[in-house]
Design a protein around this motif. Structure first.
Motif, PDB file in Angstrom:
ATOM      1  N   LYS A  15       0.828  -1.178  -0.019  1.00 56.13           N
ATOM      2  CA  LYS A  15       0.056   0.082  -0.004  1.00 56.13           C
ATOM      3  C   LYS A  15       1.006   1.428  -0.058  1.00 56.13           C
ATOM      4  O   LYS A  15       0.812   2.272  -0.737  1.00 56.13           O
ATOM      5  CB  LYS A  15      -0.879  -0.018   1.322  1.00 56.13           C
ATOM      6  N   CYS A  16       1.828   1.186   0.838  1.00 56.00           N
ATOM      7  CA  CYS A  16       2.656   2.520   0.877  1.00 56.00           C
ATOM      8  C   CYS A  16       3.438   2.700  -0.653  1.00 56.00           C
ATOM      9  O   CYS A  16       3.716   3.807  -0.780  1.00 56.00           O
ATOM     10  CB  CYS A  16       3.881   2.027   1.881  1.00 56.00           C
ATOM     11  N   ARG A  30       2.251   1.844  -3.548  1.00 53.56           N
ATOM     12  CA  ARG A  30       1.287   2.242  -4.305  1.00 53.56           C
ATOM     13  C   ARG A  30       0.801   3.924  -3.925  1.00 53.56           C
ATOM     14  O   ARG A  30       0.888   4.756  -4.823  1.00 53.56           O
ATOM     15  CB  ARG A  30       0.108   1.679  -4.449  1.00 53.56           C
ATOM     16  N   MET A  31       0.773   4.314  -2.793  1.00 54.71           N
ATOM     17  CA  MET A  31       0.531   5.590  -2.287  1.00 54.71           C
ATOM     18  C   MET A  31       1.632   6.457  -2.992  1.00 54.71           C
ATOM     19  O   MET A  31       1.275   7.654  -3.197  1.00 54.71           O
ATOM     20  CB  MET A  31       0.294   5.424  -0.694  1.00 54.71           C
ATOM     21  N   TYR A  69       1.412   8.352  -6.279  1.00 52.22           N
ATOM     22  CA  TYR A  69       0.730   9.452  -6.340  1.00 52.22           C
ATOM     23  C   TYR A  69       1.339  10.686  -5.981  1.00 52.22           C
ATOM     24  O   TYR A  69       1.268  11.730  -6.323  1.00 52.22           O
ATOM     25  CB  TYR A  69      -0.592   9.194  -5.591  1.00 52.22           C
ATOM     26  N   CYS A 116      -3.973  12.675  -2.526  1.00 53.22           N
ATOM     27  CA  CYS A 116      -4.568  12.142  -1.435  1.00 53.22           C
ATOM     28  C   CYS A 116      -5.900  11.589  -1.750  1.00 53.22           C
ATOM     29  O   CYS A 116      -6.066  10.438  -1.021  1.00 53.22           O
ATOM     30  CB  CYS A 116      -5.069  13.667  -0.370  1.00 53.22           C
ATOM     31  N   SER A 167      -4.421   8.038  -2.942  1.00 52.42           N
ATOM     32  CA  SER A 167      -3.825   7.183  -1.753  1.00 52.42           C
ATOM     33  C   SER A 167      -4.944   6.707  -0.712  1.00 52.42           C
ATOM     34  O   SER A 167      -4.901   5.743  -0.446  1.00 52.42           O
ATOM     35  CB  SER A 167      -2.800   8.101  -0.914  1.00 52.42           C
ATOM     36  N   THR A 168      -6.130   7.527  -0.623  1.00 56.80           N
ATOM     37  CA  THR A 168      -7.108   7.125   0.140  1.00 56.80           C
ATOM     38  C   THR A 168      -7.812   5.830  -0.589  1.00 56.80           C
ATOM     39  O   THR A 168      -8.312   4.757   0.076  1.00 56.80           O
ATOM     40  CB  THR A 168      -8.428   8.231   0.391  1.00 56.80           C
ATOM     41  N   HIS A 225      -7.306  -1.372  -2.021  1.00 54.56           N
ATOM     42  CA  HIS A 225      -5.917  -2.010  -2.469  1.00 54.56           C
ATOM     43  C   HIS A 225      -6.206  -3.360  -3.354  1.00 54.56           C
ATOM     44  O   HIS A 225      -6.687  -4.544  -2.630  1.00 54.56           O
ATOM     45  CB  HIS A 225      -4.967  -2.257  -1.291  1.00 54.56           C
TER      46      HIS A 225
END
Length: 239
Positions: free
Chosen positions: A99-100, A102-103, A106, A138, A141-142, A148
């Motif tokens: 997840k980190c 992929r975030m 952005y 943001c 990321s949300t 995910h």
């Protein structure tokens, strides 16, 4: 061409269904880690160079944002791929790293555009893109946090959209120096996406995608360094 039937077949696993996750071979895991790990230190140095070339607070803020986004991209990618390789049995931990990773993409896109949006004179209708791009990061990321790997195509389209929309804003720059480099870097990112989606079809496909990202980022860094920092302060009537 079916690489699985060639001498390169031992370097890759077979293609998996869309609802399953590709499992890289040991060779591919190592390549995935190495192809982004080697850029962590250079990106930190590159961000520092921009900071020390800064002539005012706007240059310094832009350098910090861009340097952090660039370093963060390579760092989180390396951490995730290391976790996927060495502690894949700890699924929850690996998922958090993923997840980190992929975030970070952005925020890297937003950070890559920020120097141009902050340091160049733009048309009046593009003024709000300076903060809107961070809102987009943001929101993206949300989306990753809650959905995910659930809608992979939607996530990919989110990255492509965020990368393309601000580019239309950049075209309104009064000073067009650097546009060719920005376009060339964008081409490397776009072509690299084909390899991003080729796990199980091409040996080391994901590592090749990493190299395309590194080249694209390098071209964009060069453009920022040359046209926004070496050139000195620009007229900022739209601030």
């Amino acid at each position: 061409m079916d690489f699985k039937k060639t001498k390169f077949g031992r370097y890759m696993n077979c293609r998996v269904p869309a609802n399953k996750r590709y499992q890289p071979t040991e060779y591919e895991h190592a390549a995935n880690c190495a192809t982004h790990a080697i850029w962590i230190l250079p990106s930190m140095v590159g961000g520092s160079v921009l900071y020390f070339l800064s002539v005012d607070k706007w240059h310094r803020v832009a350098a910090l944002l861009y340097g952090s986004g660039l370093t963060g991209l390579f760092l989180t990618s390396t951490l995730f791929h290391t976790a996927a390789w060495k502690i894949s049995h700890l699924r929850k931990v690996e998922e958090r790293f993923h997840k980190c990773d992929r975030m970070a993409i952005y925020f890297f896109i937003a950070a890559s555009y920020s120097p141009w949006l902050m340091l160049r004179e733009l048309g009046p209708w593009t003024y709000h893109m300076r903060w809107l791009i961070w809102v987009m990061a943001c929101v993206g990321s949300t989306y990753v946090f809650f959905f995910h790997e659930r809608y992979k195509l939607g996530e990919l389209l989110g990255y492509v959209t965020m990368g393309a929309v601000p580019a239309l804003v950049i075209l309104s720059m009064v000073d067009r120096a650097g546009v060719c480099e920005l376009a060339l870097g964008g081409v490397f990112y776009a072509v690299g996406v084909a390899f991003f989606k080729s796990d199980g079809l091409v040996p080391f496909a994901h590592a090749i995608w990493h190299l395309f990202v590194a080249v694209g980022a390098g071209i964009h860094y060069y453009a920022i360094w040359r046209y926004l920092y070496l050139a000195g302060p620009q007229p900022q009537t739209s601030r």
